[in-house]
Scaffold this motif. Structure first.
Motif, PDB file in Angstrom:
ATOM      1  N   LEU A  13       8.891  -9.524 -12.246  1.00  0.00           N
ATOM      2  CA  LEU A  13       9.725  -8.417 -11.779  1.00  0.00           C
ATOM      3  C   LEU A  13      10.007  -8.649 -10.305  1.00  0.00           C
ATOM      4  O   LEU A  13       9.084  -8.679  -9.487  1.00  0.00           O
ATOM      5  CB  LEU A  13       9.001  -7.090 -11.995  1.00  0.00           C
ATOM      6  N   LEU A  14      11.280  -8.836  -9.969  1.00  0.00           N
ATOM      7  CA  LEU A  14      11.672  -9.221  -8.616  1.00  0.00           C
ATOM      8  C   LEU A  14      12.189  -8.013  -7.846  1.00  0.00           C
ATOM      9  O   LEU A  14      12.996  -7.234  -8.363  1.00  0.00           O
ATOM     10  CB  LEU A  14      12.747 -10.311  -8.683  1.00  0.00           C
ATOM     11  N   VAL A  15      11.728  -7.869  -6.584  1.00  0.00           N
ATOM     12  CA  VAL A  15      12.117  -6.730  -5.756  1.00  0.00           C
ATOM     13  C   VAL A  15      12.479  -7.212  -4.350  1.00  0.00           C
ATOM     14  O   VAL A  15      12.114  -8.321  -3.941  1.00  0.00           O
ATOM     15  CB  VAL A  15      10.982  -5.683  -5.659  1.00  0.00           C
ATOM     16  N   ASP A  16      13.176  -6.359  -3.614  1.00  0.00           N
ATOM     17  CA  ASP A  16      13.458  -6.608  -2.203  1.00  0.00           C
ATOM     18  C   ASP A  16      12.177  -6.331  -1.421  1.00  0.00           C
ATOM     19  O   ASP A  16      11.719  -5.180  -1.386  1.00  0.00           O
ATOM     20  CB  ASP A  16      14.587  -5.689  -1.733  1.00  0.00           C
ATOM     21  N   PRO A  17      11.582  -7.328  -0.785  1.00  0.00           N
ATOM     22  CA  PRO A  17      10.284  -7.105  -0.129  1.00  0.00           C
ATOM     23  C   PRO A  17      10.358  -6.180   1.080  1.00  0.00           C
ATOM     24  O   PRO A  17       9.323  -5.653   1.513  1.00  0.00           O
ATOM     25  CB  PRO A  17       9.850  -8.514   0.269  1.00  0.00           C
ATOM     26  N   ILE A  41       0.836  -1.209   0.000  1.00  0.00           N
ATOM     27  CA  ILE A  41       0.000   0.000   0.000  1.00  0.00           C
ATOM     28  C   ILE A  41       0.864   1.249   0.000  1.00  0.00           C
ATOM     29  O   ILE A  41       0.656   2.176  -0.804  1.00  0.00           O
ATOM     30  CB  ILE A  41      -0.953  -0.012   1.216  1.00  0.00           C
ATOM     31  N   GLU A  42       1.858   1.293   0.891  1.00  0.00           N
ATOM     32  CA  GLU A  42       2.728   2.465   0.978  1.00  0.00           C
ATOM     33  C   GLU A  42       3.496   2.675  -0.329  1.00  0.00           C
ATOM     34  O   GLU A  42       3.598   3.789  -0.844  1.00  0.00           O
ATOM     35  CB  GLU A  42       3.698   2.292   2.148  1.00  0.00           C
ATOM     36  N   GLY A  43       4.040   1.578  -0.873  1.00  0.00           N
ATOM     37  CA  GLY A  43       4.797   1.685  -2.123  1.00  0.00           C
ATOM     38  C   GLY A  43       3.923   2.165  -3.265  1.00  0.00           C
ATOM     39  O   GLY A  43       4.357   2.973  -4.099  1.00  0.00           O
ATOM     40  N   PHE A  44       2.674   1.696  -3.309  1.00  0.00           N
ATOM     41  CA  PHE A  44       1.777   2.124  -4.374  1.00  0.00           C
ATOM     42  C   PHE A  44       1.433   3.608  -4.233  1.00  0.00           C
ATOM     43  O   PHE A  44       1.445   4.353  -5.217  1.00  0.00           O
ATOM     44  CB  PHE A  44       0.500   1.284  -4.372  1.00  0.00           C
ATOM     45  N   LEU A  45       1.096   4.043  -3.006  1.00  0.00           N
ATOM     46  CA  LEU A  45       0.726   5.446  -2.797  1.00  0.00           C
ATOM     47  C   LEU A  45       1.884   6.393  -3.109  1.00  0.00           C
ATOM     48  O   LEU A  45       1.661   7.545  -3.489  1.00  0.00           O
ATOM     49  CB  LEU A  45       0.230   5.660  -1.365  1.00  0.00           C
ATOM     50  N   GLU A  46       3.127   5.909  -2.956  1.00  0.00           N
ATOM     51  CA  GLU A  46       4.286   6.743  -3.271  1.00  0.00           C
ATOM     52  C   GLU A  46       4.660   6.692  -4.751  1.00  0.00           C
ATOM     53  O   GLU A  46       5.531   7.447  -5.201  1.00  0.00           O
ATOM     54  CB  GLU A  46       5.476   6.305  -2.419  1.00  0.00           C
ATOM     55  N   SER A  47       4.006   5.809  -5.504  1.00  0.00           N
ATOM     56  CA  SER A  47       4.298   5.704  -6.936  1.00  0.00           C
ATOM     57  C   SER A  47       3.638   6.841  -7.705  1.00  0.00           C
ATOM     58  O   SER A  47       2.777   7.560  -7.192  1.00  0.00           O
ATOM     59  CB  SER A  47       3.808   4.362  -7.484  1.00  0.00           C
ATOM     60  N   THR A  72       8.041   0.613  -4.822  1.00  0.00           N
ATOM     61  CA  THR A  72       7.545   1.776  -5.564  1.00  0.00           C
ATOM     62  C   THR A  72       8.157   1.833  -6.952  1.00  0.00           C
ATOM     63  O   THR A  72       7.451   2.043  -7.957  1.00  0.00           O
ATOM     64  CB  THR A  72       7.873   3.067  -4.797  1.00  0.00           C
ATOM     65  N   ASP A  73       9.473   1.643  -7.029  1.00  0.00           N
ATOM     66  CA  ASP A  73      10.159   1.669  -8.330  1.00  0.00           C
ATOM     67  C   ASP A  73       9.629   0.570  -9.248  1.00  0.00           C
ATOM     68  O   ASP A  73       9.428   0.795 -10.451  1.00  0.00           O
ATOM     69  CB  ASP A  73      11.661   1.516  -8.117  1.00  0.00           C
ATOM     70  N   GLY A  74       9.392  -0.617  -8.687  1.00  0.00           N
ATOM     71  CA  GLY A  74       8.863  -1.718  -9.485  1.00  0.00           C
ATOM     72  C   GLY A  74       7.480  -1.399 -10.028  1.00  0.00           C
ATOM     73  O   GLY A  74       7.165  -1.694 -11.198  1.00  0.00           O
ATOM     74  N   ILE A  75       6.622  -0.802  -9.194  1.00  0.00           N
ATOM     75  CA  ILE A  75       5.286  -0.424  -9.646  1.00  0.00           C
ATOM     76  C   ILE A  75       5.377   0.614 -10.765  1.00  0.00           C
ATOM     77  O   ILE A  75       4.669   0.520 -11.783  1.00  0.00           O
ATOM     78  CB  ILE A  75       4.448   0.098  -8.461  1.00  0.00           C
ATOM     79  N   ASP A  76       6.263   1.593 -10.595  1.00  0.00           N
ATOM     80  CA  ASP A  76       6.417   2.616 -11.635  1.00  0.00           C
ATOM     81  C   ASP A  76       6.922   2.009 -12.947  1.00  0.00           C
ATOM     82  O   ASP A  76       6.479   2.402 -14.034  1.00  0.00           O
ATOM     83  CB  ASP A  76       7.374   3.713 -11.159  1.00  0.00           C
ATOM     84  N   ARG A  77       7.829   1.062 -12.860  1.00  0.00           N
ATOM     85  CA  ARG A  77       8.327   0.418 -14.082  1.00  0.00           C
ATOM     86  C   ARG A  77       7.205  -0.321 -14.806  1.00  0.00           C
ATOM     87  O   ARG A  77       7.053  -0.209 -16.027  1.00  0.00           O
ATOM     88  CB  ARG A  77       9.457  -0.553 -13.747  1.00  0.00           C
ATOM     89  N   LEU A  78       6.411  -1.071 -14.061  1.00  0.00           N
ATOM     90  CA  LEU A  78       5.299  -1.797 -14.669  1.00  0.00           C
ATOM     91  C   LEU A  78       4.235  -0.843 -15.201  1.00  0.00           C
ATOM     92  O   LEU A  78       3.571  -1.119 -16.195  1.00  0.00           O
ATOM     93  CB  LEU A  78       4.671  -2.754 -13.655  1.00  0.00           C
TER      94      LEU A  78
END
Length: 437
Positions: A377-381, A278-284, A388-394
């Motif tokens: 797409l693999l990220v550090d959980p 949720i936090e990562g998405f809201l910061e995207s 956030t970066d992964g969401i922006d890339r996708l």
């Protein structure tokens, strides 16, 4: 691999719960795979169905109880029931059959029912067994008429079926690896897993990551552990639907457009990392929405501290439990599934999304990485910025999403029912041969 059909038992511990769980899905998939292999399947439940009931009433009570919260009855001290329970704890319980005549209209339960040849029951079995183990550190025994050759428990339970080889599935060791993320009694859980590692005829797990964790904590279990992975049987009716029909379904049910949202589905609990999602998405920077499908679980308050803010902003949509068909439509319509879990036994949502041809963002470690390989797409959980970066890339990179979506079905095919059947057959064959030595 077992070439001669045998009778295999599984438990209905999670199958009877009101909401679907990953273990319930595992049990249903296991039952269907076993039936496809030609084996007879017994399913053992723990409902309030007794041998005193007529066979007709057992069928009625079974469907009345399936998927319901059935309160545990208090037993009056020294009552006749109290003495029956004490005898059962010491001498074991006899399972009673639940014959299905078809007179009860059970069409509404089709999706919940496992494949089976026989349904059996011991009243309050799982509750009684847990209490007995807690106070006496002894396993409860169950007697089944014409017992299965193998009793494949889908969860670590302090129960044995007499006359069967007892195999226990340990999906993960999250209560020990990440103790702060669960409400399990850790002393109880540690003792139970330790005793199962000693007493089990075989231990089934669902990834090399989980196998390694079990051996790290309980090295004595190494010779008994078999990794069968998991499988899914994605509904052909969902896979074969045209995109226009999927688009119509998700718009009609949720007001969403194809490719207009990211999706998370699963229980809202700390190990799922829902807070960082949720936090990562809201910061995207994404203008798409985040759709969350699942039920509140334990210790979720801190995890969901930004949820209400996201809903107020109109960026997050929260949906409770969905039937399989609607969830499948949501998966197919999503830009990507987000599943950067902290720890998983297997990571079923990763496999489900890949099977439906949807791009996936998941953890770069443990079982999710094992399942996805390089086709997600693999990220550090633990790194919100990485999520956030992964969401922006996708969100921005159409080519990346297209490539991951196209690679998913081929990767998922490595875990299809044929592969699963071979792994199960190898495990059963090994356990049966070891018992004959």
């Amino acid at each position: 691999m077992v070439s001669t059909p045998i009778r295999v038992g599984i438990d209905g511990f999670n199958l009877a719960l009101p909401r679907g769980t990953g273990v319930a899905t595992y049990a249903r998939t296991l039952s269907r795979c076993l039936t496809g292999m030609g084996h007879k399947v017994d399913v053992l439940y723990g409902m309030n169905i007794t041998h005193r009931m007529s066979t007709d009433l057992r069928e009625v009570i079974f469907f009345d109880s399936l998927g319901q919260e059935v309160p545990t009855r208090r037993t009056k001290l020294f009552s006749s029931r109290w003495w029956r329970e004490r005898r059962g704890d010491l001498a074991g319980y006899d399972a009673v059959p639940i014959p299905l005549s078809g007179r009860v209209d059970a069409r509404g339960f089709t999706a919940r029912m496992p494949a089976h040849d026989r349904l059996l029951n011991v009243p309050e079995l799982f509750h009684r067994a847990a209490l007995h183990y807690r106070y006496a550190r002894r396993f409860t025994t169950v007697r089944i008429p014409d017992p299965p050759a193998i009793m494949h428990w889908t969860y670590p339970l302090p129960i044995r079926v007499t006359g069967a080889l007892n195999i226990y599935t340990m999906h993960d060791l999250v209560p020990l690896r990440l103790p702060h993320t669960t409400l399990d009694n850790k002393s109880y859980y540690f003792r139970l897993i330790k005793d199962l590692c000693i007493q089990a005829d075989g231990i089934c797990t669902v990834s090399e990551a989980s196998k390694s964790d079990i051996i790290d904590f309980f090295p004595q279990a190494a010779p008994k552990i078999h990794n069968t992975y998991q499988s899914i049987a994605p509904g052909h009716e969902i896979l074969e639907k045209a995109e226009t029909e999927i688009a119509r379904e998700i718009h009609g049910a949720f007001g969403l457009e194809m490719d207009s949202y990211f999706l998370f589905f699963g229980s809202f609990e700390p190990k799922k990392n829902i807070g960082r999602v949720i936090e990562g998405f809201l910061e995207s920077k994404s203008s798409r929405r985040l759709v969350l499908v699942g039920a509140m679980a334990w210790k979720s308050e801190q995890e969901l501290r930004f949820l209400e803010r996201g809903i107020q902003l109109g960026r997050i949509v929260k949906i409770d439990y969905l039937p399989e068909s609607l969830l499948g439509a949501l998966i197919r319509g999503a830009r990507a599934v987000l599943f950067p879990s902290l720890s998983e036994g297997f990571g079923l949502p990763v496999l489900e999304a890949m099977a439906f041809g949807t791009a996936v963002l998941t953890s770069r470690e443990g079982a999710p990485r094992e399942v996805a390989g390089e086709d997600a797409l693999l990220v550090d959980p633990y790194d919100t910025a990485a999520i956030t970066d992964g969401i922006d890339r996708l969100d921005r990179n159409d080519a990346l999403c297209t490539r991951l979506a196209a690679a998913g079905p081929s990767r998922a095919a490595l875990y299809d029912m044929d592969h699963y059947a071979r792994r199960l057959g190898t495990m059963y064959d090994t356990v049966l041969k070891a018992a004959k030595r």
